[in-house]
Design an enzyme around this catalytic site. Sequence first.
Site, PDB file in Angstrom:
ATOM      1  N   LYS A  73      38.702  49.452  37.832  1.00 42.97           N
ATOM      2  CA  LYS A  73      39.019  50.043  39.315  1.00 42.97           C
ATOM      3  C   LYS A  73      40.375  51.139  38.765  1.00 42.97           C
ATOM      4  CE  LYS A  73      38.074  47.856  42.539  1.00 42.97           C
ATOM      5  NZ  LYS A  73      37.541  46.310  42.563  1.00 42.97           N
ATOM      6  N   ARG A 146      35.450  46.705  51.881  1.00 46.27           N
ATOM      7  CA  ARG A 146      34.947  45.328  51.199  1.00 46.27           C
ATOM      8  C   ARG A 146      33.891  44.999  52.124  1.00 46.27           C
ATOM      9  NH1 ARG A 146      38.807  43.347  47.922  1.00 46.27           N
ATOM     10  NH2 ARG A 146      41.444  44.059  48.014  1.00 46.27           N
ATOM     11  N   ARG A 185      45.254  38.191  32.054  1.00 47.98           N
ATOM     12  CA  ARG A 185      46.394  38.968  32.969  1.00 47.98           C
ATOM     13  C   ARG A 185      47.655  39.008  33.232  1.00 47.98           C
ATOM     14  NH1 ARG A 185      42.692  41.880  37.865  1.00 47.98           N
ATOM     15  NH2 ARG A 185      42.742  40.163  38.669  1.00 47.98           N
ATOM     16  N   ARG A 218      49.044  36.576  38.398  1.00 54.17           N
ATOM     17  CA  ARG A 218      48.936  35.971  39.521  1.00 54.17           C
ATOM     18  C   ARG A 218      48.648  34.129  39.678  1.00 54.17           C
ATOM     19  NH1 ARG A 218      44.982  40.266  41.742  1.00 54.17           N
ATOM     20  NH2 ARG A 218      44.557  39.036  42.873  1.00 54.17           N
ATOM     21  N   ARG A 229      36.550  34.609  44.267  1.00 53.99           N
ATOM     22  CA  ARG A 229      36.289  35.561  44.254  1.00 53.99           C
ATOM     23  C   ARG A 229      35.461  35.838  44.132  1.00 53.99           C
ATOM     24  NH1 ARG A 229      41.851  37.094  41.209  1.00 53.99           N
ATOM     25  NH2 ARG A 229      41.210  39.440  41.478  1.00 53.99           N
TER      26      ARG A 229
END
Length: 274
Positions: A73, A146, A185, A218, A229
């Site tokens: 996104k 959300r 990432r 992370r 998630r």
Amino acid sequence: MLRYTSSLNGKLGSRLAARGPGSSQRWHGSVSSEAAAAAEPDMPLSQTPVLRSLTRTGTPLRMLILGAPGAGKGTQSARIRQAFDVAAISSGDVLRRNIAEQTAAGRQAAAAVASGRLVSDGVIVELIRSELDRIPGNWLLDGFPRNQAQAQALDAMLAAAGQPLNAVVNLQVPEAVILQRVVERYVHVASGRVYNLTYNPPKVAGRDDVTGEPLEHRPDDNPDAFRCRLAQYHELTEPLLDYYAQRGVLTSFSGDTSDAIFPQFYDFLDRRFV
């Protein structure tokens, strides 16, 4: 619900070619709105593209971007802003900035975070409302809502402000692809710049391209945490697709990579802008 699967169209290729030799752009990963604005700090003024700002209807674009964690996104938001005059609002960025600036809503959010509670929907909606008050034209929102209760609260606020959503874009990327992205990432926390070891690696391993500061991985960017998630996303956020489809504002784009999805996104906006 509309669904686009087109490839890079001639209009996009023509517009990029019109910028002339040497004007190719390096697309970074998911970035914050501030980082996106500074993505090309050394671009000569003569090569700066003219952003398209007027829609064909005269009504500013008011768009929401949906998609699973890691769907890209932020990447799409950054690319869009290099072709169209659209302000990007990341609910996470807005929340962090208001906490740092100790605004009234920011203090409420900080208190919730400090006590281990979720920031209330009302506080988030108020932060977004105050952000929109400063934007006279086109905007896109990422990171909120959300769930359906949040969507209804957002719709009520936007209706009261006379700015109802007129576009909702959903990014569909295979979960196996997203998982690989997430595992590889790395983030520059201060700016929000995101790198991927395969398709968008930093120039110097482990260092941010702009500041040279260390990148972080992370703790929840691992397969087990990511699957949790995703499960939460499917349970809470996917029902939003039906919610917005029933309102006639939902469009979905599919692809394995951001490069495959962006031409579809561009074509969608190209039809809306003069």
